[in-house]
Scaffold this motif. Structure first.
Motif, PDB file in Angstrom:
ATOM      1  N   PRO A  56       0.848  -1.348  -0.328  1.00 14.64           N
ATOM      2  CA  PRO A  56       0.112   0.164   0.566  1.00 14.64           C
ATOM      3  C   PRO A  56       0.854   1.169  -0.176  1.00 14.64           C
ATOM      4  O   PRO A  56       0.684   2.481  -1.010  1.00 14.64           O
ATOM      5  CB  PRO A  56      -0.522   0.257   1.284  1.00 14.64           C
ATOM      6  CG  PRO A  56      -0.804  -1.229   1.499  1.00 14.64           C
ATOM      7  CD  PRO A  56       0.477  -2.581   1.334  1.00 14.64           C
ATOM      8  N   ALA A  95       1.024   4.073  -2.287  1.00 19.54           N
ATOM      9  CA  ALA A  95       0.324   5.652  -2.287  1.00 19.54           C
ATOM     10  C   ALA A  95       1.713   6.633  -2.629  1.00 19.54           C
ATOM     11  O   ALA A  95       1.503   7.496  -3.336  1.00 19.54           O
ATOM     12  CB  ALA A  95       0.253   6.025  -0.787  1.00 19.54           C
ATOM     13  N   GLN A 138      -4.525   6.441  -3.333  1.00 18.52           N
ATOM     14  CA  GLN A 138      -4.955   5.950  -2.664  1.00 18.52           C
ATOM     15  C   GLN A 138      -5.158   4.611  -1.706  1.00 18.52           C
ATOM     16  O   GLN A 138      -6.448   4.164  -2.623  1.00 18.52           O
ATOM     17  CB  GLN A 138      -6.496   7.098  -1.770  1.00 18.52           C
ATOM     18  CG  GLN A 138      -6.834   6.850  -0.763  1.00 18.52           C
ATOM     19  CD  GLN A 138      -6.166   7.559  -0.206  1.00 18.52           C
ATOM     20  OE1 GLN A 138      -6.149   8.837  -0.025  1.00 18.52           O
ATOM     21  NE2 GLN A 138      -6.727   7.482   1.076  1.00 18.52           N
ATOM     22  N   THR A 139      -5.335   4.044  -1.275  1.00 18.56           N
ATOM     23  CA  THR A 139      -5.356   2.787  -0.613  1.00 18.56           C
ATOM     24  C   THR A 139      -5.927   2.355   0.602  1.00 18.56           C
ATOM     25  O   THR A 139      -5.516   3.333   1.426  1.00 18.56           O
ATOM     26  CB  THR A 139      -4.348   2.015  -1.088  1.00 18.56           C
ATOM     27  OG1 THR A 139      -3.437   1.697   0.364  1.00 18.56           O
ATOM     28  CG2 THR A 139      -3.612   2.100  -1.858  1.00 18.56           C
ATOM     29  N   GLU A 140      -7.284   1.120   0.360  1.00 16.86           N
ATOM     30  CA  GLU A 140      -7.933   1.273   1.813  1.00 16.86           C
ATOM     31  C   GLU A 140      -7.748  -0.045   1.980  1.00 16.86           C
ATOM     32  O   GLU A 140      -8.996  -0.747   1.095  1.00 16.86           O
ATOM     33  CB  GLU A 140      -9.070   2.323   1.571  1.00 16.86           C
ATOM     34  CG  GLU A 140      -9.651   2.331   3.339  1.00 16.86           C
ATOM     35  CD  GLU A 140     -10.814   3.232   2.885  1.00 16.86           C
ATOM     36  OE1 GLU A 140     -10.700   4.639   2.044  1.00 16.86           O
ATOM     37  OE2 GLU A 140     -11.485   3.509   3.692  1.00 16.86           O
ATOM     38  N   GLY A 141      -7.881  -0.529   3.014  1.00 17.11           N
ATOM     39  CA  GLY A 141      -8.108  -2.435   3.680  1.00 17.11           C
ATOM     40  C   GLY A 141      -7.292  -3.294   3.445  1.00 17.11           C
ATOM     41  O   GLY A 141      -8.276  -3.759   3.036  1.00 17.11           O
ATOM     42  N   ASP A 142      -6.388  -3.071   2.609  1.00 15.84           N
ATOM     43  CA  ASP A 142      -5.608  -3.944   2.446  1.00 15.84           C
ATOM     44  C   ASP A 142      -5.324  -4.865   3.149  1.00 15.84           C
ATOM     45  O   ASP A 142      -5.289  -4.520   4.068  1.00 15.84           O
ATOM     46  CB  ASP A 142      -4.449  -3.933   1.284  1.00 15.84           C
ATOM     47  CG  ASP A 142      -4.204  -2.832   0.315  1.00 15.84           C
ATOM     48  OD1 ASP A 142      -3.904  -3.801  -0.992  1.00 15.84           O
ATOM     49  OD2 ASP A 142      -4.840  -1.671  -0.102  1.00 15.84           O
ATOM     50  N   SER A 156      -5.015  -4.554   8.344  1.00 15.99           N
ATOM     51  CA  SER A 156      -6.187  -3.848   7.641  1.00 15.99           C
ATOM     52  C   SER A 156      -5.320  -2.539   7.233  1.00 15.99           C
ATOM     53  O   SER A 156      -5.131  -1.696   8.020  1.00 15.99           O
ATOM     54  CB  SER A 156      -7.145  -3.551   7.770  1.00 15.99           C
ATOM     55  OG  SER A 156      -8.309  -3.223   7.382  1.00 15.99           O
ATOM     56  N   SER A 199      -4.436   0.865   4.852  1.00 16.66           N
ATOM     57  CA  SER A 199      -4.697   1.795   4.491  1.00 16.66           C
ATOM     58  C   SER A 199      -3.759   3.006   4.271  1.00 16.66           C
ATOM     59  O   SER A 199      -2.673   3.351   5.191  1.00 16.66           O
ATOM     60  CB  SER A 199      -5.602   3.192   4.718  1.00 16.66           C
ATOM     61  OG  SER A 199      -6.877   2.060   5.602  1.00 16.66           O
ATOM     62  N   SER A 244      -1.556   6.509   2.642  1.00 10.00           N
ATOM     63  CA  SER A 244      -2.281   7.892   1.774  1.00 10.00           C
ATOM     64  C   SER A 244      -1.035   8.912   0.785  1.00 10.00           C
ATOM     65  O   SER A 244      -0.387   9.219   1.988  1.00 10.00           O
ATOM     66  CB  SER A 244      -3.119   8.430   2.217  1.00 10.00           C
ATOM     67  OG  SER A 244      -4.606   7.791   3.144  1.00 10.00           O
ATOM     68  N   SER A 258       1.159   6.407   6.149  1.00 12.95           N
ATOM     69  CA  SER A 258       0.640   4.332   6.327  1.00 12.95           C
ATOM     70  C   SER A 258      -0.290   4.207   7.362  1.00 12.95           C
ATOM     71  O   SER A 258      -0.101   4.006   8.446  1.00 12.95           O
ATOM     72  CB  SER A 258       1.483   3.671   5.705  1.00 12.95           C
ATOM     73  OG  SER A 258       1.154   2.167   6.174  1.00 12.95           O
TER      74      SER A 258
END
Lengths: 134, 508
Positions: free
Chosen positions: B227, B231, B236-240, B255, B257, B259, B273
């Motif tokens: 993630p 970024a 923008q990643t979320e909940g990997d 979990s 995320s 940005s 992160s």
């Protein structure tokens, strides 16, 4: 009078293995009403002892999950000792019944709960196929 | 004077008088205050002094006592300085002294003083410089210095507070600068990755080499799939979901995320992160599904017993009343069985180990059989069935259950009766099945959640007709596992249409 028994010239014998006594009674009653000779065993060990004492039955109705010796182990040892002497019909409550049953390479399988008509038909069909083949 | 006979003396006198005149002219024009005093009295003052001390003209200062012009607290020191200068005939060092202005207020002046001969007599020249500006600058410098120190301390306190706040967060946090180095981290991160792996200054690559995260399915992550790495590329990643082993070798489910943080030009300047340790939730969820599975499994044998004995009794001649009762027992057992199977499917789907058969399925035949079967127990509903031949690949039993669930819902939610319209057939390159009812419909605000596990749109409303809240969830999951999709249209008070599509499975 059952057509199957007539086709075999004698009363066909069925060995039923299930660890639940009420279910074992039910299956035995159903099959006896259809004029089969029924032998009961509460687990694989008892089943093998019954076979050793009275010889292989015409058909085995086998539960898979049992204490002491389970159905998979019974099937393995039964086949190792008696080959294809009797078709094995698996009777299981496993949720992935079909997959688990396949591991035993059964002639047929039934998942619990079952209709007793289906149980009777399955047993009769297997015995008929066996007698026609033999 | 002795009659001015000696021309040499005359020449020196003239030179001296010229020099004094030049000095006087310079002193008068000087922008800095200059005073000459002799025997304690002012004998020369320039305009700058008059201005500094508040006098109208320099002339007003002539004859004034030097000591009277000095601040009372500094007078002793000034007397001693004057005395010393006269005795030793040498200049006094630069000092700050306070003078009294005409209005009685004090003014600080940096002064230099030296003994000179003025008007032919030993005098003292005092040259000053208004010290107020210097003092103001010094004070300002001090103030700025103190302000800076205060701000520094405050910033440090804020940083410490921020760190304390971050350290008390349950979520792990890492901030990377543009070069990919860790500039901020917290205790939760250190616990997850070990304090070494996530220490300040470590790079993402170094962390990755130590932590080696992998996916829930056991596949290792590649560095540029992380993630944080994504970024850095502006994503923008979320909940990997990442799994990592901690220092003790225990797996943690994270979990994560991440940005990107951008400057005014939009360049990524750092990456934040945040990772939540969801191990307990995952474990709890797994236990719940396992429990559900065990309970369902345990129920199967007693259901088989009830059903079996009821059927057995039905085989013997019984009076009509007893037969009806036995049939009800048999049907009750069937209902328990359906609930049990739903529970099993639910747990198995969620644990991800559901097996779907891949056979050619004549979908129209399945739809026809299920619809006809269910229509036999319709009391207030009419079935309108239109099934055109269509073949799909998949699990016939499970697809039958999907159709059954949709018809069951249609009946359940149209208690006043009405038409249940079931259609099945090819549409473009898909097989589509629809079930339409004239029932209560689904309120608009509940529609988005209809397919959620355990969601029941009509819970605690007059339209609550029972059920576990899993039917539509299971139905859609099964359809999706066949590569298809399920959707619906519904209007409150008018009815609903639930449909699903499946990829075509070739020729019959």
């Amino acid at each position: 009078m059952s057509g199957t028994a007539a086709a075999l010239d004698r009363v066909a014998s069925v060995l039923v293995l299930d660890d639940d006594p009420d279910l074992l009674d039910l299956v035995a009653m159903v099959l006896e009403m259809e004029h089969f000779e029924v032998r009961c065993a509460k687990n694989g060990t008892e089943g093998l002892a019954s076979v050793a004492a009275a010889g292989p039955p015409d058909l085995v109705l086998l539960d898979l999950k049992m204490p002491v010796m389970d159905g998979w182990e019974f099937a393995r040892r039964f086949r190792a000792r008696y080959g294809e002497a009797a078709p094995i019909v698996v009777l299981t409550a496993a949720d992935d019944a079909r997959k688990r049953a396949a591991e035993v390479r059964p002639a047929a399988w039934l998942s619990k709960p079952f209709d007793i008509d289906v149980l009777i038909n399955t047993v009769q069909r297997q015995l008929r196929m066996r007698s026609e083949a033999g | 004077m002795q009659g001015g006979a000696d021309p040499e003396v005359q020449g020196k006198r003239m030179a001296f008088e010229e020099a004094e005149a030049a000095l006087r002219a310079w002193m008068e024009r000087s922008l800095d205050p200059v005073v000459v005093h002799r025997a304690g009295r002012v004998v020369f003052a320039n305009q700058a002094v008059a201005g500094l001390l508040g006098y109208g003209s320099a002339a007003e200062l002539l004859g004034v006592s030097v000591i009277d012009l000095t601040h009372p607290d500094d007078r002793e020191r000034v007397r001693a300085r004057i005395q010393r200068m006269l005795t030793h005939q040498e200049p006094a060092p630069l000092v700050e002294e306070r003078f009294l202005r005409r209005d009685g207020t004090a003014v600080p002046v940096d002064v230099l003083a030296l003994p000179i001969v003025f008007e032919g007599k030993l005098s003292i020249l005092v040259s000053g410089h208004d010290a107020r500006e210097r003092k103001w600058l010094e004070a300002e410098k001090q103030r700025l210095f103190e302000e800076q120190a205060r701000l520094g301390a405050e910033a440090q306190r804020h940083a410490a507070e921020l760190q304390a706040i971050l350290d008390h967060q349950l979520a792990g946090l890492i901030v990377f600068d543009r070069t990919g180095r860790v500039t901020m981290t917290n205790l939760a991160t250190a616990k997850l990755f070990g304090s070494q792996a996530s220490e300040l200054g470590a790079t993402l690559e170094e962390m990755f080499a130590k932590v080696r995260p992998y996916r829930p399915n056991g596949q290792p992550y590649a560095l540029d799939e992380l993630p944080s790495a994504r970024a850095f590329r502006g994503e923008q990643t979320e909940g990997d979901n990442l799994t990592v082993a901690d220092a003790q070798g225990n797996d943690h489910y994270l979990s994560v995320s991440a940005s990107p943080i951008r400057d005014e030009e939009g360049n990524v300047t750092s990456v934040v992160s945040v990772m939540r340790d969801v191990t307990e939730m995952v474990e709890f969820d797994r236990l719940k599904d396992q429990f559900l599975r065990v309970v369902a499994h345990e129920l199967k044998t007693p259901v088989a017993i009830m059903k079996g004995y009821a059927q057995l009794l039905l085989r013997s001649p019984e009076e009509a009343a007893s037969r009806r009762m036995l049939e009800k027992i048999d049907r009750g057992a069937d209902r328990i069985d359906r609930i049990v199977r739903d529970m099993l499917d639910l747990s198995q789907l969620h644990l991800g180990n559901v097996t779907i058969e891949h056979e050619k399925v004549e979908l129209d035949a399945v739809v026809d059989r299920i619809a006809q079967e269910m229509a036999r127990s319709f009391e207030r509903h009419q079935l309108k069935l239109s099934a055109r031949p269509v073949v799909v690949e998949g699990d016939g039993d499970r697809l039958g259950k999907v159709v059954g669930a949709l018809i069951d819902n249609a009946v359940r939610y149209s208690p006043q009766g009405g038409r249940i319209e079931v259609t099945c057939g090819p549409r473009r390159d898909e097989a589509v099945v629809s079930v339409k009812d004239e029932g209560v419909g689904i309120p608009a605000d509940k529609q988005a959640r209809v397919f959620e596990r355990f969601f029941r749109a009509h819970t605690d409303t007059p339209n609550d007709y029972g059920g576990m809240g899993v039917g539509l969830y299971l139905a859609r999951e099964i359809v999706r596992r066949h590569g298809g999709e399920m959707w619906f249209e519904s209007r409150e008070g008018i009815g609903s249409v639930f449909s699903f599509s499946l990829p075509l499975g070739g020729e019959r």
